[in-house]
Scaffold this motif. Structure first.
Motif, short mmCIF file in Angstrom:
data_model
loop_
_atom_site.label_atom_id
_atom_site.label_comp_id
_atom_site.label_asym_id
_atom_site.label_seq_id
_atom_site.Cartn_x
_atom_site.Cartn_y
_atom_site.Cartn_z
N LYS A 110 37.98 76.35 53.30
CA LYS A 110 39.01 75.36 52.39
C LYS A 110 38.12 74.05 52.47
CE LYS A 110 43.63 77.30 53.55
NZ LYS A 110 44.49 77.24 54.53
N LYS A 111 37.49 73.47 53.76
CA LYS A 111 37.21 72.28 53.61
C LYS A 111 35.48 72.00 52.75
CE LYS A 111 36.67 71.51 57.99
NZ LYS A 111 36.06 70.76 59.23
N PHE A 112 34.97 73.17 52.64
CA PHE A 112 33.61 73.23 52.02
C PHE A 112 33.54 74.22 50.81
CE2 PHE A 112 33.54 72.23 56.51
CZ PHE A 112 32.53 71.02 56.48
N LYS A 113 32.66 73.62 49.95
CA LYS A 113 32.20 74.60 48.86
C LYS A 113 30.39 74.44 48.79
CE LYS A 113 32.61 71.19 45.11
NZ LYS A 113 32.64 69.90 46.16
N ALA A 114 29.82 75.29 48.12
CA ALA A 114 28.40 75.35 48.05
C ALA A 114 28.13 73.98 47.43
CB ALA A 114 27.76 76.57 47.16
N GLY A 115 26.77 73.54 48.06
CA GLY A 115 26.35 72.17 47.42
C GLY A 115 26.75 70.85 48.32
N ASP A 116 27.94 71.19 49.27
CA ASP A 116 28.46 70.00 49.81
C ASP A 116 27.41 69.61 50.95
OD1 ASP A 116 30.77 69.80 48.52
OD2 ASP A 116 31.74 71.04 50.13
N LEU A 117 27.41 68.49 51.57
CA LEU A 117 26.77 68.14 52.84
C LEU A 117 27.66 68.63 54.12
CD1 LEU A 117 25.15 64.44 52.21
CD2 LEU A 117 23.87 66.56 52.96
N ALA A 118 26.86 68.99 55.07
CA ALA A 118 27.82 69.19 56.08
C ALA A 118 26.81 69.02 57.55
CB ALA A 118 28.12 70.63 56.04
N GLY A 119 27.67 68.90 58.63
CA GLY A 119 27.21 68.68 60.00
C GLY A 119 27.53 69.56 60.88
N VAL A 120 26.64 69.87 61.73
CA VAL A 120 27.21 70.84 62.93
C VAL A 120 26.68 70.08 64.18
CG1 VAL A 120 26.95 73.01 64.07
CG2 VAL A 120 27.32 72.88 61.56
N GLY A 121 27.20 70.00 64.97
CA GLY A 121 26.77 69.16 66.28
C GLY A 121 26.74 70.03 67.62
N VAL A 122 27.23 69.70 68.91
CA VAL A 122 26.68 70.40 70.18
C VAL A 122 27.40 71.53 70.54
CG1 VAL A 122 26.74 70.13 72.58
CG2 VAL A 122 26.26 68.20 71.01
N MET A 123 28.52 71.93 69.47
CA MET A 123 29.38 73.22 69.87
C MET A 123 29.54 74.09 68.40
SD MET A 123 32.85 71.66 71.08
CE MET A 123 33.80 73.19 71.27
N VAL A 124 29.64 75.30 68.78
CA VAL A 124 30.06 75.93 67.30
C VAL A 124 31.24 77.03 67.52
CG1 VAL A 124 27.62 76.33 66.57
CG2 VAL A 124 28.34 77.95 68.37
N ASP A 125 31.79 77.00 68.61
CA ASP A 125 33.01 77.81 69.00
C ASP A 125 33.75 77.25 70.47
OD1 ASP A 125 35.12 79.49 68.29
OD2 ASP A 125 33.87 81.14 67.97
N SER A 126 35.02 77.73 70.44
CA SER A 126 35.69 77.55 71.79
C SER A 126 36.93 78.44 71.61
CB SER A 126 35.99 75.99 72.00
OG SER A 126 37.08 75.65 71.03
N CYS A 127 37.53 78.51 72.81
CA CYS A 127 38.71 79.51 72.84
C CYS A 127 39.90 79.24 71.89
CB CYS A 127 39.30 79.55 74.24
SG CYS A 127 40.46 78.17 74.63
N ARG A 128 39.98 78.10 71.23
CA ARG A 128 41.11 77.76 70.43
C ARG A 128 42.43 77.85 70.96
NH1 ARG A 128 38.24 79.48 64.80
NH2 ARG A 128 36.09 79.60 65.30
N THR A 129 42.61 77.98 72.05
CA THR A 129 44.03 78.46 72.30
C THR A 129 44.45 77.70 73.56
OG1 THR A 129 43.48 80.26 73.84
CG2 THR A 129 44.10 80.71 71.61
N CYS A 130 43.62 77.15 74.56
CA CYS A 130 43.93 76.31 75.71
C CYS A 130 44.31 75.10 75.32
CB CYS A 130 42.56 76.19 76.62
SG CYS A 130 41.42 74.95 76.03
N PRO A 131 45.02 74.20 76.22
CA PRO A 131 45.44 72.99 75.87
C PRO A 131 44.61 72.12 75.23
CG PRO A 131 46.43 73.87 77.97
CD PRO A 131 45.27 74.63 77.58
#
Lengths: 348, 348
Positions: free
Chosen positions: B77-98
Motif C-alpha cells: 500500500k505504501k509504495f508504487k514503482a518510481g518511489d524513493l525508498a529506504g531500507v535499514g538494519v533489519m528486514v524482518d522480525s517476528c511481528r507478534t512479540c510485545p
C-alpha cells in the motif's frame, strides 16, 4: 553544651568502647531526642574499621535512630516533648541546591552531612546513634507512628528508605515483575515493600536455606542465582531489579533478566567496580542505575506508609555491650535481619 | 528468483569482490528496490572481517540503503514503482512479540532479521545493500523525502536512527544540556539531531582538531575529554549523554558529568566490557543504558523529520570498486563522516 554518652571507635582496629562527649545546645530549630533504639547498619562496621578509607575518629556510629523527644527549640513546629521521633543517615544539607529544594536532600550538591563520621557546617564532628541522645534540626527529624514496635522501626531509617525509594522511583507496583537480589538487612525490607506495593516479587539468593523465610516475607518465587536454568526462566521478563548485594557478583546475569526498558538499581554498592556487557544494556534498552537512601519528604512518606501497613524490620535486639560481637556476626551475615541496640542498656 | 549482483566477502581475510547471487521473487507484501546508494557502516567492516565472531559467508554487507522502487507486490500500500525508498538494519522480525507490536521491532523477542549476515524466517541467508537490488517486506521499507540528497540520506537508515531514537527516548530537547561522545558517523548525526531538537549540546572529543567541525555541525561547546579541568567544569550538569564511541574509554569520567537522574546511553558498544564505579551511579541516581537503531515507526518519523528540517549526513561518495580502500580509511577514522557507495558504479 549537652553531655552525652555512647560507644565509640577510637581507631580502625580496637573494639568499640564507652565514650563520653558533648553535643551542641539545641537552637531554635533543633529537636533533642533521647535515643531508645539504634539499628546496626553494615556501613557502621565499614566506617568503624576504616574500610572505606574516610573515617574520622573518635567515631560514634549509628544512623537508624528512634527515640523520644525531650526538648524542642522555640521555632520547632512538628514536635513537642514526649513525641516519638526518628533520625536517619543525614542530619543536614545545604538546603539551597536544586536537590535540596526538591526534597531530595540525599543528593545535595554540597554533600549531605552524615549523622556520624561527618563534619557539620560549623566544622564539628558529628556523632551517631550509639549514644543516649542527639540534637538535630527539625527538617531532618521524622515522626513515627506509635502503632509500630519502635525498636523494629529503627532500621526503616536506613534499610527501609534505601529500598523504599528506588522501588517507588522505578514504579515497582501492581502488574510489575520485580526482582530483589540479596536477603539481608536491605533485601528483606525491599522484599516486604515490593510485596506490599503489589508487585510479583522474585527473590534471588545465593543459598536456598533462605527460601522459606523469603516466602514468609512476601516473595512469590525464590531463585537460586547459581542455578543457570532457573535464572534463564526469567530472561527478558522483569520490569525492575533491586540489587541489595554488596559482595562482588555478576551484574550481567541479572541485566539479562530485564525486559525491554527494564531497570536495575544498585543499593548494595559493591566496592569492586563491576563490569557491564554493553550489549546487555543496548539490546533491550535496559538501564543500570543506583540510588541512596531517600529525601526527607519521602522518608516521612515511607514511615507513614509503614504505620498504615504495619511494616517494620525483622530484628534481633542486643545490648550495647554486645556491639562488637554483633559486628563479627554481621560480617558473616549471621543476623535475621538487623541488629538493633536497646539503648536502655547504656545505663547499666 | 531475481538475479542480483554486488560485492561480497567470501571469508574474513580476502578483500570484498564482485559477486552474483539470487534474491527471492517478490511476494504480495514485498517491495523491490533498485539500490542507488548504500552507506558504509563500521559494523560492515567488523562483520566482513569476522571481528564479532558470528559472520556468515558469502556476505554482501550494507544496511544503509536508498533506491527507487521498481516493483511492488499486490498487497503493498505504501509504495508504487518510481518511489524513493529506504531500507535499514533489519528486514524482518517476528511481528507478534510485545516489542514488535509496540513498533519497537529492533528489540524483537525472537531477534530481528538483519539486512545482511542473518537468516530469514525460511533459513535463507540475507544479503545487504552493496548490490544492485533488494526485496523487502513493506513493513521494513521506509519512504524518503524527495527534497533531500538521496546519497546523504542513506546513512540516516543506521547512523541516523541509532542516534535519533535515544535522543528522543531520553527527551534531549529544549532546556536540556546534552553531551555527545565521539564525532564519527554516529556522533556527527547525534550532534545534528541534538542541536536541531533545541538542546544545549556539548561535544566531547579526543582531538581538538575536530573543534571547528563540531561547532559547524551544531555544538554549543567542545570539550577535549583528556582535559580534566575542562571536564570538571561540566560536573553534575548534564541531563543526557549519548556515547557513540566504540574505542575503549572510561565511562565513569562521563557519568560524573550527569546531574541527578541524568542518563547516559551507549550506542557505540565498546567490545571490552567497561567497568562502572557504582557510586558514580548511586550518588546522583544516574543511569547507564544503551540503545540500538529504532523501530519502524520511529525510523519513518526520523526520516520525515529530516525531510522537514533538511538534515542529512556529511558524506564522501565512493564507487564500489573503492570499498576495500574505504574500509582501510574507516578503520583509521579517516572519513568525514560517512562513506556512501554510488551503486551506479556497479555497472562499470
Amino acid at each position: 553544651m549537652m553531655k552525652s554518652v555512647g560507644y565509640a571507635a577510637q581507631n580502625a582496629t580496637t573494639p568499640l568502647a564507652p565514650f563520653s562527649f558533648e553535643r551542641r545546645d539545641p537552637g531554635p530549630n533543633d529537636v533533642v531526642v533521647e535515643i531508645q533504639y539504634c539499628g546496626v547498619c553494615h556501613s557502621d562496621l565499614h566506617q568503624a574499621r576504616k574500610e572505606w578509607g574516610n573515617s574520622l575518629y573518635p567515631m560514634v556510629p549509628g544512623h537508624e535512630i528512634v527515640g523520644k523527644v525531650t526538648r524542642v527549640g522555640g521555632a520547632v513546629k512538628k514536635f513537642k516533648a514526649g513525641d516519638l521521633a526518628g533520625v536517619g543517615v543525614m542530619v543536614d544539607s545545604c538546603r539551597t541546591c536544586p536537590s535540596c529544594k526538591a526534597g531530595e536532600e540525599q543528593y545535595c550538591d554540597q554533600g549531605m552531612v552524615g549523622t556520624y563520621n561527618a563534619r557539620d557546617h560549623k566544622g564539628e564532628l558529628t556523632f551517631g546513634g550509639y549514644s543516649n541522645n542527639i540534637v538535630v534540626g527539625e527538617r531532618y527529624v521524622h515522626t513515627i507512628s506509635p502503632k509500630l514496635n519502635p525498636a523494629a522501626v529503627a532500621p526503616l531509617l536506613c534499610a527501609g528508605i534505601t529500598t523504599y525509594s528506588p522501588l517507588r522511583h522505578w514504579k515497582a507496583g501492581k502488574g510489575k515483575k520485580v526482582g530483589i537480589i540479596g536477603l539481608g538487612g536491605l533485601g528483606h525490607m525491599g522484599l516486604k515493600f515490593a510485596h506490599s506495593f503489589g508487585a510479583h516479587v522474585v527473590q534471588f539468593t545465593t543459598s536456598l536455606s533462605k527460601k522459606e523465610d523469603a516466602l514468609r516475607l512476601g516473595a512469590d518465587e525464590v531463585v537460586l542465582s547459581s542455578d543457570a536454568a532457573a535464572m534463564q526462566k526469567h530472561a527478558n521478563s522483569m520490569d525492575f531489579i533491586l540489587d541489595t548485594a554488596a559482595a562482588p557478583h555478576d551484574l550481567n546475569a541479572y541485566l539479562a533478566l530485564l525486559k525491554r526498558d527494564g531497570a536495575m538499581a544498585l543499593v548494595g554498592l559493591p566496592e569492586v567496580p563491576p563490569t557491564v556487557i554493553t550489549g546487555a544494556l543496548a539490546f533491550r534498552r535496559r538501564s543500570l542505575s543506583g540510588s541512596i537512601i531517600g529525601g526527607m519528604p519521602e522518608t516521612q512518606e515511607m514511615l507513614d506508609y509503614c504505620g498504615e501497613h504495619n511494616i517494620v524490620a525483622d530484628i534481633e535486639m542486643i545490648p550495647i555491650q554486645k556491639i562488637n560481637e554483633a559486628y563479627t556476626r554481621m560480617a558473616k551475615n549471621d543476623v535475621k535481619y538487623r541488629f538493633v541496640i536497646d539503648m536502655a542498656s547504656l545505663q547499666k
